[in-house]
Design an enzyme around this catalytic site. Structure first.
Site, PDB file in Angstrom:
ATOM      1  N   TRP A 275       3.827   6.523 -15.406  1.00 53.93           N
ATOM      2  CA  TRP A 275       4.605   7.014 -13.983  1.00 53.93           C
ATOM      3  C   TRP A 275       5.971   7.021 -13.997  1.00 53.93           C
ATOM      4  O   TRP A 275       6.748   7.994 -13.687  1.00 53.93           O
ATOM      5  CB  TRP A 275       4.018   5.997 -12.869  1.00 53.93           C
ATOM      6  CG  TRP A 275       2.678   6.393 -12.413  1.00 53.93           C
ATOM      7  CD1 TRP A 275       1.690   5.937 -12.347  1.00 53.93           C
ATOM      8  CD2 TRP A 275       2.680   7.878 -11.443  1.00 53.93           C
ATOM      9  NE1 TRP A 275       0.840   6.691 -11.274  1.00 53.93           N
ATOM     10  CE2 TRP A 275       1.419   7.780 -10.772  1.00 53.93           C
ATOM     11  CE3 TRP A 275       3.756   8.833 -10.848  1.00 53.93           C
ATOM     12  CZ2 TRP A 275       0.915   8.800  -9.949  1.00 53.93           C
ATOM     13  CZ3 TRP A 275       3.482   9.904  -9.846  1.00 53.93           C
ATOM     14  CH2 TRP A 275       1.836   9.906  -9.420  1.00 53.93           C
ATOM     15  N   TRP A 303      12.248  15.666  12.015  1.00 54.71           N
ATOM     16  CA  TRP A 303      11.873  14.391  12.161  1.00 54.71           C
ATOM     17  C   TRP A 303      12.063  13.515  13.469  1.00 54.71           C
ATOM     18  O   TRP A 303      13.204  13.742  13.833  1.00 54.71           O
ATOM     19  CB  TRP A 303      12.594  13.054  10.994  1.00 54.71           C
ATOM     20  CG  TRP A 303      12.369  13.761   9.810  1.00 54.71           C
ATOM     21  CD1 TRP A 303      13.146  14.459   8.994  1.00 54.71           C
ATOM     22  CD2 TRP A 303      11.252  13.328   8.941  1.00 54.71           C
ATOM     23  NE1 TRP A 303      12.434  14.607   7.789  1.00 54.71           N
ATOM     24  CE2 TRP A 303      11.337  13.967   7.741  1.00 54.71           C
ATOM     25  CE3 TRP A 303      10.117  12.443   9.292  1.00 54.71           C
ATOM     26  CZ2 TRP A 303      10.580  13.884   6.640  1.00 54.71           C
ATOM     27  CZ3 TRP A 303       9.084  12.332   7.915  1.00 54.71           C
ATOM     28  CH2 TRP A 303       9.217  12.988   6.956  1.00 54.71           C
ATOM     29  N   TRP A 356      12.388  10.179   5.460  1.00 54.44           N
ATOM     30  CA  TRP A 356      12.160   9.342   4.120  1.00 54.44           C
ATOM     31  C   TRP A 356      13.512   9.045   3.882  1.00 54.44           C
ATOM     32  O   TRP A 356      13.610   8.119   2.914  1.00 54.44           O
ATOM     33  CB  TRP A 356      11.251  10.108   3.268  1.00 54.44           C
ATOM     34  CG  TRP A 356      11.819  11.482   2.626  1.00 54.44           C
ATOM     35  CD1 TRP A 356      11.548  12.811   3.338  1.00 54.44           C
ATOM     36  CD2 TRP A 356      12.761  11.579   1.578  1.00 54.44           C
ATOM     37  NE1 TRP A 356      12.101  13.555   2.497  1.00 54.44           N
ATOM     38  CE2 TRP A 356      12.703  12.920   1.321  1.00 54.44           C
ATOM     39  CE3 TRP A 356      13.313  10.762   0.720  1.00 54.44           C
ATOM     40  CZ2 TRP A 356      13.596  13.605   0.507  1.00 54.44           C
ATOM     41  CZ3 TRP A 356      14.245  11.478  -0.204  1.00 54.44           C
ATOM     42  CH2 TRP A 356      14.418  12.887  -0.426  1.00 54.44           C
ATOM     43  N   TRP A 379       9.235   7.350  -2.670  1.00 55.20           N
ATOM     44  CA  TRP A 379       9.439   7.654  -1.162  1.00 55.20           C
ATOM     45  C   TRP A 379       8.812   9.194  -0.908  1.00 55.20           C
ATOM     46  O   TRP A 379       8.136   9.429  -0.075  1.00 55.20           O
ATOM     47  CB  TRP A 379      10.759   7.687  -0.869  1.00 55.20           C
ATOM     48  CG  TRP A 379      11.169   6.237  -0.481  1.00 55.20           C
ATOM     49  CD1 TRP A 379      11.609   5.153  -0.987  1.00 55.20           C
ATOM     50  CD2 TRP A 379      10.905   5.648   1.078  1.00 55.20           C
ATOM     51  NE1 TRP A 379      11.845   4.227  -0.220  1.00 55.20           N
ATOM     52  CE2 TRP A 379      11.359   4.293   1.069  1.00 55.20           C
ATOM     53  CE3 TRP A 379      10.334   6.259   2.305  1.00 55.20           C
ATOM     54  CZ2 TRP A 379      11.169   3.559   1.989  1.00 55.20           C
ATOM     55  CZ3 TRP A 379      10.202   5.501   3.251  1.00 55.20           C
ATOM     56  CH2 TRP A 379      10.497   4.138   3.309  1.00 55.20           C
TER      57      TRP A 379
HETATM   58  C1  FAD Z   1       8.361   3.557  -1.969  1.00 48.83           C
HETATM   59  C2  FAD Z   1       8.564   3.265  -3.249  1.00 48.83           C
HETATM   60  C3  FAD Z   1       9.757   2.748  -3.871  1.00 48.83           C
HETATM   61  C4  FAD Z   1      10.036   2.700  -4.959  1.00 48.83           C
HETATM   62  N1  FAD Z   1      10.941   2.186  -5.641  1.00 48.83           N
HETATM   63  C5  FAD Z   1      11.116   1.673  -6.876  1.00 48.83           C
HETATM   64  C6  FAD Z   1      12.480   1.429  -7.384  1.00 48.83           C
HETATM   65  O1  FAD Z   1      13.434   1.585  -6.890  1.00 48.83           O
HETATM   66  N2  FAD Z   1      12.360   0.946  -8.665  1.00 48.83           N
HETATM   67  C7  FAD Z   1      11.220   0.850  -9.220  1.00 48.83           C
HETATM   68  O2  FAD Z   1      11.336   0.314 -10.554  1.00 48.83           O
HETATM   69  N3  FAD Z   1       9.928   1.147  -8.985  1.00 48.83           N
HETATM   70  C8  FAD Z   1       9.972   1.275  -7.744  1.00 48.83           C
HETATM   71  N4  FAD Z   1       8.740   1.782  -7.066  1.00 48.83           N
HETATM   72  C9  FAD Z   1       7.453   1.547  -7.981  1.00 48.83           C
HETATM   73  C10 FAD Z   1       6.742   0.097  -7.869  1.00 48.83           C
HETATM   74  O3  FAD Z   1       6.602  -0.217  -6.672  1.00 48.83           O
HETATM   75  C11 FAD Z   1       7.539  -0.846  -8.580  1.00 48.83           C
HETATM   76  O4  FAD Z   1       7.954  -0.549  -9.997  1.00 48.83           O
HETATM   77  C12 FAD Z   1       6.693  -2.152  -8.931  1.00 48.83           C
HETATM   78  O5  FAD Z   1       6.302  -2.686  -7.588  1.00 48.83           O
HETATM   79  C13 FAD Z   1       7.435  -3.145  -9.352  1.00 48.83           C
HETATM   80  O6  FAD Z   1       6.818  -4.384  -9.769  1.00 48.83           O
HETATM   81  P1  FAD Z   1       6.308  -4.703 -11.283  1.00 48.83           P
HETATM   82  O7  FAD Z   1       7.190  -4.930 -12.078  1.00 48.83           O
HETATM   83  O8  FAD Z   1       5.565  -6.182 -10.930  1.00 48.83           O
HETATM   84  O9  FAD Z   1       5.463  -3.764 -11.727  1.00 48.83           O
HETATM   85  P2  FAD Z   1       4.012  -3.441 -12.467  1.00 48.83           P
HETATM   86  O10 FAD Z   1       2.809  -3.290 -11.698  1.00 48.83           O
HETATM   87  O11 FAD Z   1       3.870  -4.909 -13.386  1.00 48.83           O
HETATM   88  O12 FAD Z   1       4.248  -2.426 -13.524  1.00 48.83           O
HETATM   89  C14 FAD Z   1       4.999  -2.249 -14.663  1.00 48.83           C
HETATM   90  C15 FAD Z   1       6.140  -1.453 -14.618  1.00 48.83           C
HETATM   91  O13 FAD Z   1       5.863  -0.119 -14.318  1.00 48.83           O
HETATM   92  C16 FAD Z   1       6.984   0.696 -13.641  1.00 48.83           C
HETATM   93  N5  FAD Z   1       6.218   0.929 -12.497  1.00 48.83           N
HETATM   94  C17 FAD Z   1       4.990   0.585 -11.798  1.00 48.83           C
HETATM   95  N6  FAD Z   1       4.700   1.188 -10.898  1.00 48.83           N
HETATM   96  C18 FAD Z   1       5.431   2.491 -10.948  1.00 48.83           C
HETATM   97  C19 FAD Z   1       5.671   3.620  -9.893  1.00 48.83           C
HETATM   98  N7  FAD Z   1       4.800   3.757  -9.105  1.00 48.83           N
HETATM   99  N8  FAD Z   1       6.754   4.685 -10.213  1.00 48.83           N
HETATM  100  C20 FAD Z   1       7.429   4.198 -11.317  1.00 48.83           C
HETATM  101  N9  FAD Z   1       7.327   3.037 -12.151  1.00 48.83           N
HETATM  102  C21 FAD Z   1       6.523   2.265 -11.789  1.00 48.83           C
HETATM  103  C22 FAD Z   1       7.920  -0.588 -13.333  1.00 48.83           C
HETATM  104  O14 FAD Z   1       8.864  -0.396 -14.419  1.00 48.83           O
HETATM  105  C23 FAD Z   1       6.929  -1.791 -13.361  1.00 48.83           C
HETATM  106  O15 FAD Z   1       7.889  -2.711 -13.825  1.00 48.83           O
HETATM  107  C24 FAD Z   1       8.752   2.218  -5.945  1.00 48.83           C
HETATM  108  C25 FAD Z   1       7.141   2.716  -5.270  1.00 48.83           C
HETATM  109  C26 FAD Z   1       7.486   3.166  -3.925  1.00 48.83           C
HETATM  110  C27 FAD Z   1       6.070   3.315  -3.491  1.00 48.83           C
END
Ligand code: FAD
Length: 471
Positions: A275, A303, A356, A379
């Site tokens: 992703w 909005w 958003w 978002w």
């Molecule tokens: C509204 C919204 C805003 C977000 N903003 C960010 C942000 O600014 N920076 C960010 O890194 N992630 C963002 N995310 C994605 C995700 O929420 C975070 O990457 C995740 O919560 C980080 O926690 P973790 O390292 O424990 O993730 P894990 O669950 O351990 O996932 C492993 C890695 O995969 C990547 N990852 C996981 N989920 C996503 C995803 N949906 N999209 C892209 N990469 C992902 C991250 O690099 C993460 O460290 C956002 C999601 C939403 C819904």
């Protein structure tokens, strides 16, 4: 080549670093440079920004390692477009190496630096490093980029498994660092003062040592990731997003762990990393999404939400416990679990009916792991304006989300202590307690905790109308 420069930016590490590895291979000696970019820092209004301290901690670790090798990190503050060519002259550099960054500002900056260096006859080489596959590497049958995640992921995996060398590490030769000591190095100089920020340690410690420790710790949870990843109170996700954002860790470090075993937990975790590649690829291909909806027709949405509701959302005072606990956690730590990000983003856009972009901007200010590609992607997914987003009529019900993913209110109780005395059943909607229950729980709604600022059901109808109007 006698002397080269490796310019580190969002890749703050000395291991498995593509540009650095190539620089060390190509030149007799390599100097490592970091610039505090004034254009980026000017946008950070909070001088206690946690991310600046995280970066400083990462740089200190790099300086410590380089010092052991007889070298030092060269640090400057200002505009890289003028500073990099200046350093090149000062240190008689013949080649500049850096890893590519796909954010619109970074692309412009890097092309300007490249132009100026080439005009001086200095070699410039940029490398893929922060993503596993770049935008032109995973294409559909017509040679176009994918706009839907699942086929993108399938193609990504097909390519990955067809490759012999799956995610091997870029070798760093420790013998070829430029031998000197920077008199203004990050250990002996107060760089916070120099750049106008205040050291503010937070819940994370920047640096590769900490990143690799967290990666190892995550081994105990990864098998169960598929089930546990959606339950915020468990805290069983990797918490590595800030480390990969700042480049304390390489994407290959993460992928190597994800392929250690064939098991749904490992596969789901790899899918999250894909992703990340997907959103970076989309931002690279469509830089307009920085300010616009991926689906242009959604820019016409009117909005109708209220400014005061936005402020209550920011402060965690909406009267919806799952939303308030998530926002208070973000405000206090700079962190928010993925499930909660989806809930609060859906709530802001489809329950409070607020643009958003305001939520995205708030996250950009607060999140430790703020990354334009992932944040914008998240978002726009939640608001249904994005690439492969959820359909506009899919609206998260904050009550059922709360019951499903925080059934005993463990997360809510942690961040909204005024709700701690409430039963598991009523904690998701405290306004449903009668007077007797309120007295017994020690939480009087309207006094100790706010009534819901909106009625979820009627807001849902308004949201559907708002979205339908532009279709
Ligand atoms: C509204 C919204 C805003 C977000 N903003 C960010 C942000 O600014 N920076 C960010 O890194 N992630 C963002 N995310 C994605 C995700 O929420 C975070 O990457 C995740 O919560 C980080 O926690 P973790 O390292 O424990 O993730 P894990 O669950 O351990 O996932 C492993 C890695 O995969 C990547 N990852 C996981 N989920 C996503 C995803 N949906 N999209 C892209 N990469 C992902 C991250 O690099 C993460 O460290 C956002 C999601 C939403 C819904």
């Amino acid at each position: 080549m006698k002397r080269a420069l490796t310019w580190i930016r969002r890749d703050l590490r000395l291991h498995d670093h593509h540009a650095l590895s190539e620089s060390l291979k190509s030149a007799d000696e390599t100097i490592v440079v970091f610039i505090f970019d004034e254009t980026i820092l000017e946008k950070l209004h909070n001088k206690n920004d946690l991310r600046v301290t995280f970066i400083m901690q990462s740089l200190k670790e790099i300086e410590t390692t380089l010092a052991k090798l007889g070298s030092s990190l060269l640090v400057r503050f200002g505009n890289p477009v003028t500073l990099i060519p200046q350093i090149v002259d000062e240190y008689k550099i013949e080649g500049v190496f850096f890893n590519r960054d796909y954010e619109p500002y970074a692309k412009l900056r890097d092309s300007e630096v490249t132009k100026r260096l080439r005009a001086k006859d200095v070699g410039v080489a940029s490398y893929k490093d922060s993503v596993f596959y770049e935008k032109n590497e995973v294409l559909n049958g017509s040679g176009e980029i994918y706009k839907v995640f699942t086929p993108y992921k399938n193609k990504w995996l097909e390519k990955f498994h067809a490759q012999e060398d799956t995610a091997s590490e870029y070798f760093i030769s420790n013998k070829k660092f430029y031998q000197y000591k920077n008199p203004k190095n990050v250990l002996d100089t107060d760089w916070f003062y120099e750049i106008g920020f205040i050291e503010t340690p937070g819940v994370l410690i920047g640096g590769s040592k900490e990143a690799l420790k967290l990666l190892t710790q995550f081994r105990q949870y990864i098998s169960n990731y598929k089930e546990a990843r959606d339950v915020p109170a468990l805290e069983q996700t990797s918490n590595l997003s800030t480390y990969i954002r700042m480049g304390n860790l390489s994407v290959r470090d993460m992928i190597r762990l994800s392929i250690e075993k064939k098991n749904p937990g490992y596969e789901t975790w790899l899918s999250e990393i894909i992703w990340r590649d997907f959103y970076h690829m989309i931002l690279d291909a469509y830089p307009r999404i920085e300010n616009n909806s991926f689906k242009p027709q959604y820019d016409a949405i009117k909005w109708i939400g209220k400014k005061e509701d936005f402020e209550k959302w920011c402060d965690g005072q909406t009267g919806f416990p799952i939303v308030d606990s998530a926002m208070r956690c973000l405000n206090a730590t700079g962190l928010m679990h993925n499930r909660l990000r989806m809930i609060v983003a859906s709530f802001l856009t489809k329950t409070l009916l607020i643009n958003w972009r305001l939520g995205e901007k708030y996250f950009a200010e607060k999140l430790y792991d703020y990354d334009m590609a992932a944040n914008n992607g998240g978002w726009q997914w939640s608001a249904s304006t994005g690439v492969d987003a959820q359909p506009y009529f899919r609206i998260f019900n904050p009550y059922s989300q709360s019951e499903k993913f925080d059934s005993e209110g463990l997360f809510i109780r942690r961040w909204c202590p005024e709700l701690d005395g409430i039963s598991n059943k009523k904690i998701h909607a405290p306004q449903e307690m009668d007077m007797f229950e309120q007295a017994q729980s020690g939480c009087v709604v309207g006094k100790d905790y706010p009534y819901p600022i909106v009625d979820y059901k009627s807001q849902r109808d308004k949201a559907l109308k708002m979205y339908k109007e532009i279709r």
